[in-house]
Write a protein that holds these residues in place. Structure first.
Motif, PDB file in Angstrom:
ATOM      1  N   PHE A 213       0.864  -1.305   0.040  1.00 16.70           N
ATOM      2  CA  PHE A 213       0.034  -0.227  -0.061  1.00 16.70           C
ATOM      3  C   PHE A 213       1.016   1.251   0.159  1.00 16.70           C
ATOM      4  O   PHE A 213       0.265   2.329  -0.066  1.00 16.70           O
ATOM      5  CB  PHE A 213      -0.963  -0.182   1.305  1.00 16.70           C
ATOM      6  N   LEU A 218      -4.903   5.806   0.500  1.00 14.72           N
ATOM      7  CA  LEU A 218      -6.160   5.064   1.123  1.00 14.72           C
ATOM      8  C   LEU A 218      -7.373   5.918   1.813  1.00 14.72           C
ATOM      9  O   LEU A 218      -6.872   6.788   2.510  1.00 14.72           O
ATOM     10  CB  LEU A 218      -5.373   4.032   2.529  1.00 14.72           C
ATOM     11  N   LEU A 229      -7.649   1.633   9.772  1.00 11.51           N
ATOM     12  CA  LEU A 229      -6.326   1.815   8.805  1.00 11.51           C
ATOM     13  C   LEU A 229      -5.332   2.048   9.907  1.00 11.51           C
ATOM     14  O   LEU A 229      -4.288   1.369   9.753  1.00 11.51           O
ATOM     15  CB  LEU A 229      -6.739   2.693   7.767  1.00 11.51           C
TER      16      LEU A 229
END
Length: 268
Positions: A213, A218, A229
């Motif tokens: 990621f 995000l 998260l």
């Protein structure tokens, strides 16, 4: 915020359940994005529907029914429980849920300004002795039920549907590994959990998954998703305050700008 042109050529993954992703995918596509619908979650009937069916049989005994998701609206519509009796007031947690109720011939008596459980509680004040029905997911937070009971309301929480892993993990792994994703939209803590767990099942360790990621914006819908998260050690590029399509699209643009700025600073 004007998002015109900001998403041109960007590849954005949407992790919502397939039946909930269409509106957001269309909005992002209209701004020039390439959208990958990767349903990380799906919805299934409750293991034991007896409590839900019993509650619906006595629906006229409630003062309020509170819908916290479109999936709950869909479930009650299948049971032909919409619209409820006229004296039963209806609350919706957000605009999408309210629209789903109204599209099925129902009415919405309360739509809070702050579109989450806390917002509903802020506007449901004098409820002592009133009876509430909360048809929810099997993994729903208990914030609303606890808050209402603290105000001496009578609350029946029934599982209307189960939230289960969807089929989209495989579709997202390949573009992540190829660094071919610009942003991922997480609609709930369960979308993140099922994605990371699913990647592990495909042999990708959590530390490797987190590294995949890097450089990806995000996007979290709501504060609980944002916190999930962070708990996983992942940065939140932007947070949409609620699931409304316009707000999520703005958050995607903001998140992409944030990640782009961080990458530029890192290379200076």
């Amino acid at each position: 915020m004007d998002t015109t042109g900001q998403l041109q050529g960007k590849r954005i993954a949407v992790t919502r359940a397939a039946e909930r992703a269409e509106g957001l995918a269309a909005a992002l596509s209209s701004e020039g994005a390439e959208v990958l619908v990767c349903p990380i979650i799906a919805y299934a009937p409750p293991d034991d529907p007896d409590r839900l069916e019993a509650a619906l049989e006595r629906l006229d005994q409630y003062d309020w029914i509170i819908f916290t998701s479109v999936a709950a609206v869909d479930t009650l519509a299948r049971y032909q429980a919409l619209p409820p009796p006229l004296h039963v007031r209806v609350a919706a947690v957000g605009k999408a849920t309210a629209a789903a109720i109204e599209s099925r011939g129902g009415r919405v008596d309360l739509l809070p300004a702050q579109q989450n459980a806390e917002g509903l509680l802020a506007e449901l004040r004098n409820v002592a002795g009133q009876r509430f029905l909360l048809p929810v997911s099997d993994i729903a937070r208990d914030t609303l039920a606890v808050g209402l009971r603290e105000r001496e309301a009578l609350v029946d929480v029934v599982t209307a549907y189960r939230t289960v892993p969807g089929p989209g993990v495989r579709d997202l792994i390949d573009p992540l590994c190829r660094r071919a994703i610009d942003a991922v939209v997480f609609s709930s803590p369960s979308t993140l959990r099922y994605l990371i767990d699913g990647m592990e099942q495909f042999g990708i360790a959590r530390s490797v998954a987190r590294a995949l990621f890097d450089g990806v914006a995000l996007i979290a819908i709501g504060p609980t998703t944002a916190q999930a998260l962070r708990d996983e050690g992942l940065p939140v590029a932007a947070q949409a305050p609620n699931p409304a399509v316009e707000g999520v699209a703005e958050a995607v643009c903001a998140g992409l700008n944030d990640v782009g700025a961080r990458l530029r600073r890192a290379h200076q």
